[in-house]
Design an enzyme around this catalytic site. Structure first.
Site, PDB file in Angstrom:
ATOM      1  CG  ASN A   6     -89.512 -18.654 -59.689  1.00  0.00           C
ATOM      2  OD1 ASN A   6     -90.393 -19.510 -59.752  1.00  0.00           O
ATOM      3  ND2 ASN A   6     -88.233 -18.964 -59.627  1.00  0.00           N
ATOM      4  NE  ARG A  89     -87.790 -21.246 -63.166  1.00  0.00           N
ATOM      5  CZ  ARG A  89     -87.741 -22.237 -62.284  1.00  0.00           C
ATOM      6  NH1 ARG A  89     -88.257 -22.075 -61.078  1.00  0.00           N
ATOM      7  NH2 ARG A  89     -87.175 -23.384 -62.589  1.00  0.00           N
ATOM      8  CG  HIS A 177     -82.356 -26.015 -64.876  1.00  0.00           C
ATOM      9  ND1 HIS A 177     -81.762 -27.225 -64.603  1.00  0.00           N
ATOM     10  CD2 HIS A 177     -83.009 -25.653 -63.740  1.00  0.00           C
ATOM     11  CE1 HIS A 177     -82.031 -27.582 -63.364  1.00  0.00           C
ATOM     12  NE2 HIS A 177     -82.799 -26.641 -62.811  1.00  0.00           N
ATOM     13  CD  GLU A 383     -82.818 -19.518 -63.481  1.00  0.00           C
ATOM     14  OE1 GLU A 383     -83.297 -20.587 -63.883  1.00  0.00           O
ATOM     15  OE2 GLU A 383     -82.533 -19.305 -62.291  1.00  0.00           O
TER      16      GLU A 383
END
Length: 396
Positions: A6, A89, A177, A383
């Site tokens: 990420n 991500r 999200h 996540e």
């Protein structure tokens, strides 16, 4: 092994998973490279030990090389090729509706979406390019925060503006999200023992950035964030929804431009703006109970806006609501924020079990009492695990 990345413009959050059991990957290490292009620092936790390094990191490629070298040096991996896939991500994927192997078309879509996510997508692109150079044999997968919301119907994602704005410029609600919402939907299917395609939820992802999503039959039906993450509920430093005419008005009042006002709405508003003191919910709730009027004002507004959206989404689901879920940093951990929001929902006949709301928990807990009309839970989102699972499914 699977590496989950990420990346921001000056940071890389990373997590390493052992995927020997494809259905149950095990999180073995997580870490952070930060202050990239400034001075540089890398830290990670492994088997209860924390490793910290101050190191010059002029770019993302060198940061990734340093991380991999340390993993080899500490015998966490034997060589770079032991990591067979990397999941990224990516905040904005335009109209891509699922996680995707990164090929030229997908990569170009991520680049095209920079105009829609100028603060987020460039970091992902930089990280993808760096990983390609450092790990040329690894399979790369992009997991998009926007993808889960591509099931919204026209009446939910269109704005009441000239239709040509949507057709020619992509002006629509995208939502964000989504990786977290995807995880929560799957987790709740397991917890409630109900097929995901029959699951109806209202999920409050409340962190420094915050959104609420109405999930109908396991899919996103409506969500609060819009073209950008600025829309919707009030957040730590973001205003959420406002009258758009405020922007022109304040440009004139402050003798400045739209970019300056937009920056204020993103970085100096929300809890920080209304309190004038802090964007951290721990400070806000602490100050609230000390009688600080600035914090009271901020928390009252925050919880009322969240409650208003929950009622709006409850109307979309009708009587068939399987649960209301609180997740992300504030949603998972702020006892009082959850309580204050739920107390502002008298029409839903929710009964809070204050003891359950106060107690510590692992993956999830019920915070509603047995006689509550609607079940309410706090659930810890994951996540990174969701990205790992999607990466496995696309590369094995």
């Amino acid at each position: 092994m699977i590496l989950v990345v990420n990346a921001g413009s000056s940071s890389i959050k990373f997590r390493l998973f052992n995927d020997t059991d494809k259905n149950n990957p095990i999180d073995i290490l997580d870490g952070l490279a930060e202050r990239i292009t400034i001075d540089g620092a890398v830290s990670f936790k492994y088997e209860g030990n924390k490793y910290e390094y101050k190191v010059d990191l002029p770019n993302h490629e060198i940061a990734i090389k340093f991380i991999l070298d340390k993993l080899i040096e500490l015998n966490i991996i034997s060589n770079v090729e032991e990591i067979n896939a990397v999941g990224f991500r990516v905040v904005h994927g335009g109209t891509i509706n699922e996680s995707s192997v990164i090929n030229e078309k997908v990569f170009n879509t991520i680049k095209d979406a920079i105009k829609l996510a100028p603060l987020h997508n460039p970091g992902a692109i930089t990280a993808i390019e760096a990983i390609k150079k450092v790990m040329p044999k690894a399979k790369l997968v992009a997991c998009f925060d926007t993808a889960y919301h591509q099931t919204l119907a026209e009446e939910q994602y269109l704005y009441a503006v000239p239709y040509s704005w949507y057709k020619e410029h992509g002006v629509r609600k995208y939502g964000f999200h989504g990786i977290s919402y995807q995880y929560i939907a799957e987790k709740m299917s397991e917890v409630l023992n109900k097929p995901k395609d029959k699951l109806n939820l209202i999920v409050c992802h409340l962190g420094n950035g915050a959104s609420i999503t109405c999930i109908k039959n396991g899919k996103s039906f409506d969500t609060t964030m819009g073209l950008t993450p600025l829309a919707g509920v009030m957040m730590g430093t973001r205003s959420g929804d406002i009258d758009p005419s405020i922007i022109e008005y304040m440009c004139k009042e402050l003798k400045t431009d739209v970019s300056k006002i937009t920056n204020i709405l993103n970085k100096e508003s929300g809890l920080l703006g209304l309190s004038g003191k802090s964007s951290d919910m721990r400070d806000v709730t602490g100050g609230y109970f000390k009688g600080d009027e600035d914090y009271k004002r901020a928390l009252n507004k925050y919880t009322q806006v969240a409650a208003d959206y929950i009622i709006r989404f409850a109307n979309l689901l009708g009587r068939d609501i399987d649960g209301i879920v609180f997740t992300a940093g504030v949603g998972e951990n702020s006892i009082h924020t959850r309580q204050f929001i739920l107390e502002k929902l008298p029409l839903l006949d929710i009964k809070i079990d204050t003891a359950k709301n106060d107690e510590s928990y692992g993956d999830y807990k019920y915070i509603s009492s047995a006689d509550s009309k609607i079940k309410v839970l706090a659930v810890r989102t994951n996540e990174e695990l969701m990205i790992c699972k999607d990466t496995i499914s696309l590369t094995k």
